[in-house]
Design a protein around this motif. Structure first.
Motif, PDB file in Angstrom:
ATOM      1  N   GLY A 126      76.517 115.174  66.762  1.00 24.09           N
ATOM      2  CA  GLY A 126      77.791 114.363  66.368  1.00 24.09           C
ATOM      3  C   GLY A 126      77.297 112.903  65.968  1.00 24.09           C
ATOM      4  O   GLY A 126      77.869 111.652  66.426  1.00 24.09           O
ATOM      5  N   MET A 127      76.207 112.782  65.133  1.00 21.94           N
ATOM      6  CA  MET A 127      75.688 111.557  64.770  1.00 21.94           C
ATOM      7  C   MET A 127      76.451 111.653  63.670  1.00 21.94           C
ATOM      8  O   MET A 127      76.884 112.771  62.740  1.00 21.94           O
ATOM      9  N   GLY A 128      77.247 110.523  63.084  1.00 23.08           N
ATOM     10  CA  GLY A 128      77.969 110.641  62.145  1.00 23.08           C
ATOM     11  C   GLY A 128      76.811 110.447  60.587  1.00 23.08           C
ATOM     12  O   GLY A 128      75.736 109.779  60.556  1.00 23.08           O
ATOM     13  N   GLU A 129      77.753 110.565  58.838  1.00 25.40           N
ATOM     14  CA  GLU A 129      77.096 110.401  58.262  1.00 25.40           C
ATOM     15  C   GLU A 129      75.606 108.889  57.337  1.00 25.40           C
ATOM     16  O   GLU A 129      74.874 109.115  57.992  1.00 25.40           O
ATOM     17  N   ARG A 130      76.504 107.563  58.186  1.00 22.87           N
ATOM     18  CA  ARG A 130      75.937 106.720  58.510  1.00 22.87           C
ATOM     19  C   ARG A 130      74.143 106.742  59.153  1.00 22.87           C
ATOM     20  O   ARG A 130      73.032 106.219  58.409  1.00 22.87           O
ATOM     21  N   MET A 131      74.582 106.921  60.276  1.00 19.52           N
ATOM     22  CA  MET A 131      73.594 107.248  60.874  1.00 19.52           C
ATOM     23  C   MET A 131      72.239 107.787  60.591  1.00 19.52           C
ATOM     24  O   MET A 131      71.331 107.846  60.811  1.00 19.52           O
ATOM     25  N   ILE A 132      73.123 109.175  60.064  1.00 21.80           N
ATOM     26  CA  ILE A 132      71.708 110.406  59.510  1.00 21.80           C
ATOM     27  C   ILE A 132      71.206 109.785  58.694  1.00 21.80           C
ATOM     28  O   ILE A 132      69.675 109.446  58.103  1.00 21.80           O
ATOM     29  N   MET A 133      71.762 108.859  57.601  1.00 19.01           N
ATOM     30  CA  MET A 133      71.219 108.025  57.032  1.00 19.01           C
ATOM     31  C   MET A 133      69.980 107.219  56.798  1.00 19.01           C
ATOM     32  O   MET A 133      68.813 107.022  56.478  1.00 19.01           O
ATOM     33  N   ARG A 134      70.801 106.652  57.876  1.00 24.97           N
ATOM     34  CA  ARG A 134      69.180 105.166  58.458  1.00 24.97           C
ATOM     35  C   ARG A 134      68.169 106.006  59.351  1.00 24.97           C
ATOM     36  O   ARG A 134      67.131 105.400  59.234  1.00 24.97           O
ATOM     37  N   LYS A 135      68.720 107.333  60.404  1.00 23.40           N
ATOM     38  CA  LYS A 135      67.889 107.356  61.478  1.00 23.40           C
ATOM     39  C   LYS A 135      67.343 108.808  61.169  1.00 23.40           C
ATOM     40  O   LYS A 135      65.057 108.883  61.406  1.00 23.40           O
ATOM     41  N   ILE A 136      67.559 109.053  59.674  1.00 22.01           N
ATOM     42  CA  ILE A 136      66.983 110.681  60.108  1.00 22.01           C
ATOM     43  C   ILE A 136      66.423 110.890  58.747  1.00 22.01           C
ATOM     44  O   ILE A 136      65.199 110.647  58.327  1.00 22.01           O
ATOM     45  N   GLU A 137      67.376 110.427  57.667  1.00 20.44           N
ATOM     46  CA  GLU A 137      67.000 110.446  55.869  1.00 20.44           C
ATOM     47  C   GLU A 137      65.960 109.260  55.515  1.00 20.44           C
ATOM     48  O   GLU A 137      65.001 109.882  54.896  1.00 20.44           O
ATOM     49  N   LEU A 138      66.812 108.620  55.556  1.00 18.52           N
ATOM     50  CA  LEU A 138      65.521 107.410  55.045  1.00 18.52           C
ATOM     51  C   LEU A 138      63.476 107.291  55.633  1.00 18.52           C
ATOM     52  O   LEU A 138      62.576 107.637  55.230  1.00 18.52           O
ATOM     53  N   PRO A 139      64.146 107.698  56.896  1.00 13.91           N
ATOM     54  CA  PRO A 139      62.327 107.514  57.498  1.00 13.91           C
ATOM     55  C   PRO A 139      62.141 108.839  56.746  1.00 13.91           C
ATOM     56  O   PRO A 139      60.970 108.749  56.220  1.00 13.91           O
ATOM     57  N   LEU A 140      61.717 109.813  56.537  1.00 13.83           N
ATOM     58  CA  LEU A 140      61.913 111.102  56.221  1.00 13.83           C
ATOM     59  C   LEU A 140      61.190 111.069  54.815  1.00 13.83           C
ATOM     60  O   LEU A 140      60.568 111.757  54.200  1.00 13.83           O
ATOM     61  N   ALA A 141      62.880 110.750  53.704  1.00 10.51           N
ATOM     62  CA  ALA A 141      62.224 110.570  52.548  1.00 10.51           C
ATOM     63  C   ALA A 141      61.186 109.396  52.279  1.00 10.51           C
ATOM     64  O   ALA A 141      59.805 109.383  51.464  1.00 10.51           O
ATOM     65  N   ALA A 142      60.960 108.296  53.325  1.00  9.49           N
ATOM     66  CA  ALA A 142      59.935 107.157  52.813  1.00  9.49           C
ATOM     67  C   ALA A 142      58.891 107.582  52.273  1.00  9.49           C
ATOM     68  O   ALA A 142      58.266 106.759  51.742  1.00  9.49           O
ATOM     69  N   PRO A 143      58.219 108.351  53.162  1.00 15.54           N
ATOM     70  CA  PRO A 143      56.956 108.344  52.212  1.00 15.54           C
ATOM     71  C   PRO A 143      56.794 108.503  50.593  1.00 15.54           C
ATOM     72  O   PRO A 143      56.068 108.293  50.446  1.00 15.54           O
ATOM     73  N   LEU A 144      57.760 109.495  50.719  1.00 11.02           N
ATOM     74  CA  LEU A 144      57.174 110.061  49.095  1.00 11.02           C
ATOM     75  C   LEU A 144      57.846 109.041  47.999  1.00 11.02           C
ATOM     76  O   LEU A 144      57.546 108.647  47.024  1.00 11.02           O
ATOM     77  N   LEU A 145      59.719 108.073  48.857  1.00  6.82           N
ATOM     78  CA  LEU A 145      60.071 107.149  47.989  1.00  6.82           C
ATOM     79  C   LEU A 145      58.765 105.837  48.093  1.00  6.82           C
ATOM     80  O   LEU A 145      58.165 104.901  47.129  1.00  6.82           O
ATOM     81  N   LEU A 146      57.970 105.283  49.333  1.00  8.68           N
ATOM     82  CA  LEU A 146      56.911 104.470  49.211  1.00  8.68           C
ATOM     83  C   LEU A 146      56.239 105.034  48.189  1.00  8.68           C
ATOM     84  O   LEU A 146      55.784 103.937  46.962  1.00  8.68           O
ATOM     85  N   SER A 147      55.897 105.880  47.694  1.00 13.10           N
ATOM     86  CA  SER A 147      54.794 106.468  46.614  1.00 13.10           C
ATOM     87  C   SER A 147      54.899 106.521  45.322  1.00 13.10           C
ATOM     88  O   SER A 147      54.733 105.846  44.688  1.00 13.10           O
ATOM     89  N   GLY A 148      56.021 106.345  44.752  1.00 15.63           N
ATOM     90  CA  GLY A 148      57.130 106.215  44.325  1.00 15.63           C
ATOM     91  C   GLY A 148      56.925 104.504  43.492  1.00 15.63           C
ATOM     92  O   GLY A 148      56.958 104.367  42.556  1.00 15.63           O
ATOM     93  N   ILE A 149      57.357 103.924  44.694  1.00 14.20           N
ATOM     94  CA  ILE A 149      56.944 102.608  44.596  1.00 14.20           C
ATOM     95  C   ILE A 149      55.618 102.065  43.753  1.00 14.20           C
ATOM     96  O   ILE A 149      56.040 101.238  43.288  1.00 14.20           O
ATOM     97  N   LYS A 150      55.265 102.571  45.008  1.00 11.50           N
ATOM     98  CA  LYS A 150      53.666 102.155  44.389  1.00 11.50           C
ATOM     99  C   LYS A 150      52.620 102.881  42.718  1.00 11.50           C
ATOM    100  O   LYS A 150      52.923 101.476  42.686  1.00 11.50           O
ATOM    101  N   THR A 151      53.605 103.484  42.995  1.00 14.28           N
ATOM    102  CA  THR A 151      53.171 103.980  41.351  1.00 14.28           C
ATOM    103  C   THR A 151      54.389 103.148  40.526  1.00 14.28           C
ATOM    104  O   THR A 151      52.515 102.123  39.180  1.00 14.28           O
ATOM    105  N   SER A 152      54.896 102.854  40.241  1.00 12.14           N
ATOM    106  CA  SER A 152      55.877 101.503  39.801  1.00 12.14           C
ATOM    107  C   SER A 152      55.269 100.598  39.573  1.00 12.14           C
ATOM    108  O   SER A 152      55.288  99.587  38.817  1.00 12.14           O
ATOM    109  N   ALA A 153      54.326 100.406  41.227  1.00 13.42           N
ATOM    110  CA  ALA A 153      54.583  98.650  40.801  1.00 13.42           C
ATOM    111  C   ALA A 153      52.964  98.827  40.329  1.00 13.42           C
ATOM    112  O   ALA A 153      52.117  97.902  38.913  1.00 13.42           O
ATOM    113  N   VAL A 154      52.015  99.289  40.094  1.00 14.57           N
ATOM    114  CA  VAL A 154      51.075  99.201  39.344  1.00 14.57           C
ATOM    115  C   VAL A 154      51.166  99.585  37.538  1.00 14.57           C
ATOM    116  O   VAL A 154      50.526  98.613  37.043  1.00 14.57           O
TER     117      VAL A 154
END
Lengths: 217, 318
Positions: A126-154
């Motif tokens: 019963g989670m809505g799309e936005r809640m899934i994005m905020r509570k599930i998808e973003l946290p789970l994608a965060a490690p890869l996302l951050l490593s992308g930002i790290k590569t870009s930053a350097v």
């Protein structure tokens, strides 16, 4: 040996006597890098998420940014030159273009890598799309996302040095002048802080990455 | 008895599919019953299940839950009132066990104290040690993960549970234990359960009622015993291997075939079996002890009835 020590001392003395020029260069270098990174994040994170969710968008957008990735940093800067002239703005545009591919690709991979069963379970509970994005998808994608930002930053911090070639300012100015005047101490005034900044951002982002992947250990 | 779920002329045809996955199906699931849906892959059994919480939308017909059309309320609200358990479990890997279980209470905005008590209750119910609360899903075995999955589905105290092959990916020994534990939980709490499986034994063992599906249509909907002894067509018969006597003995529960204890029944030194055990076990017991009958007990040790050789002959005395 004598020469090398002298070079470091000369570089140090240059920074002390020209501290306002040094600080100005540091300010420009940092701000151009941070802006480029922020703009790239604002553009590429949503775009990456969109690519992960809409299959038909994936090929054209990923293809475009993957080909951008192949172009060397200096080439991007030089290509911008005839279009936008010299100065801070064209350098910022060029650096933003450089920062985009790693962030976009890693965001895409981060979201694609989430097991569909996890999303099905979340919506089944019963989670809505936005809640899934905020509570599930973003946290789970965060490690890869951050490593992308790290590569870009350097990459951006290193390439911002080249921005001086098209009049963007920053630590690169010292390097260009040092090369032109054949003065190693001046070269160091530009090169050392850039190396240090790149290493610091690597360490900083790695620390954040460790925090968000705590559950994997 | 009140109806928990009612399908009326429900069909589902997926885009570009040559024929419907579920074809004009009507059925009703009484409140408090454990209904298993048995079928091969592609039979439409999962589609049938997933239409109840609108993971899949039917192309025609209506489904109602406790008399209310499921389209009459927002889909998220509907889903919060129906428990959902899937084969891949789908625990959230970045959340601890207690955070996983608290998903629905958190959405519903329960007070912290109430949620904490609910978590404790559910962990006990599904036989998970209390100190697992702070662990992450990957630290648990597959069977334990599905126990968490069941606890999470029941957290909002839904009256209905939908289960899509929940024990399908779990090894045989753990699966048997999970089946026994879950059956007991269902009987204790009186939840209405709709349970999809492709395992004949599991469907017979768990279901009070059983639906056999093939090619989008219900072939038979009856008690496991009635389906076993009276398959409605050759498809059902071959699926459950109704002509295999050993298979039958293995699948029929002792309590479904036992007769009353008579006064002259001497119960000392006579072998006993549990009511939930199969007739095969009864036969084994008879032969091992060379006894004329076995006594059937419930799990509290109370005598329920007896089984003689006559009850094991399935061809007579229906």
């Amino acid at each position: 040996m004598e020469l090398r020590v002298n070079v470091f001392r000369e570089a140090y003395e240059y920074v002390i006597t020209n501290s306002d020029r040094f600080l100005e260069a540091a300010k420009v270098h940092l701000s151009i890098s941070v802006y480029a990174l922020l703009i790239a994040i604002v553009i590429c994170v949503p775009l990456g998420i969109l690519c992960a969710k809409k299959q038909w968008l994936t090929d054209p957008i990923m293809g475009l940014f993957n080909s951008l990735r192949v172009i060397p940093s200096l080439a991007v800067l030089v290509i911008i030159l005839p279009i936008m002239g010299t100065g801070f703005a064209p350098a910022l545009v060029a650096l933003t273009i450089l920062a985009c591919p790693p962030i976009l690709i890693n965001t895409y991979m981060g979201f694609r890598g989430i097991e569909p069963a996890i999303i099905e379970a979340a919506s089944g509970l019963g989670m809505g799309e936005r809640m899934i994005m905020r509570k599930i998808e973003l946290p789970l994608a965060a490690p890869l996302l951050l490593s992308g930002i790290k590569t870009s930053a350097v990459e951006v911090i290193a390439s911002a040095t080249l921005a001086a070639f098209i009049g963007g300012g920053g630590f690169g100015t010292f390097i260009i002048n040092g090369l032109g005047m054949y003065k190693f101490s001046l070269l160091l005034v530009g090169a050392l802080p850039v190396a240090l900044l790149a290493i610091l951002s690597e360490i900083g982002f790695s620390g954040i990455e460790r925090l968000v992947t705590k559950y994997q250990r | 008895m009140k109806e928990a779920i009612v399908f009326e002329q429900v069909s589902k045809t997926f885009p570009k599919a040559p024929k419907p996955s579920v074809n004009e199906t009507s059925l009703s699931i009484p409140q408090g019953s454990f209904v298993t849906i048995l079928g091969a892959s592609g039979s439409g059994k999962t589609t049938l299940l997933k239409m109840v919480n609108r993971i899949i939308e039917p192309t025609a017909g209506t489904i109602s839950v406790f008399g209310k059309d499921i389209r009459s309320l927002p889909v998220t609200e509907l889903r919060r009132s129906i428990g959902y358990v899937i084969q891949q479990v789908g625990l959230f890997p970045h959340l601890t066990i207690e955070q996983n279980i608290a998903t629905v209470p958190d959405i519903l905005g329960w007070e912290r104290q109430k949620t904490a008590e609910r978590i404790d209750y559910l962990m006990k119910l599904v036989h998970l040690p209390e100190n697992y609360k702070k662990l992450y899903p990957r630290q648990l075995s597959g069977g334990q993960q599905q126990r968490v999955g069941i606890a999470r589905a029941m957290a909002g105290d839904p009256a209905i549970l939908l289960m899509d092959e929940p024990f399908g990916a779990i090894d045989a020994i753990t699966r048997k234990k999970l089946q026994d534990d879950f059956k007991q939980i269902q009987q204790e709490l009186g939840k209405t359960v709709l349970f999809v499986t492709h395992d004949v034994e599991e469907a017979m063992k768990l279901g009070d009622q059983m639906i056999v599906m093939n090619e989008g249509s219900i072939q038979q909907y009856d008690t496991p015993l009635a389906i076993m002894s009276n398959p409605s067509n050759s498809f059902v018969s071959s699926l459950i291997q109704a002509d295999d006597l050993f298979q039958q003995l293995h699948l029929i529960r002792a309590e479904d075939r036992m007769i009353a204890l008579t006064n002259e029944t001497v119960t000392d030194g006579v072998p006993t079996i549990q009511g939930s055990e199969s007739l095969k076990t009864a036969l084994q017991s008879l032969l091992q002890h060379n006894a004329p009958y076995v006594v059937v007990e419930n799990d509290k040790g109370e005598r329920l009835g007896q089984i003689t050789l006559e009850q094991l002959n399935l061809q007579n005395g229906r």
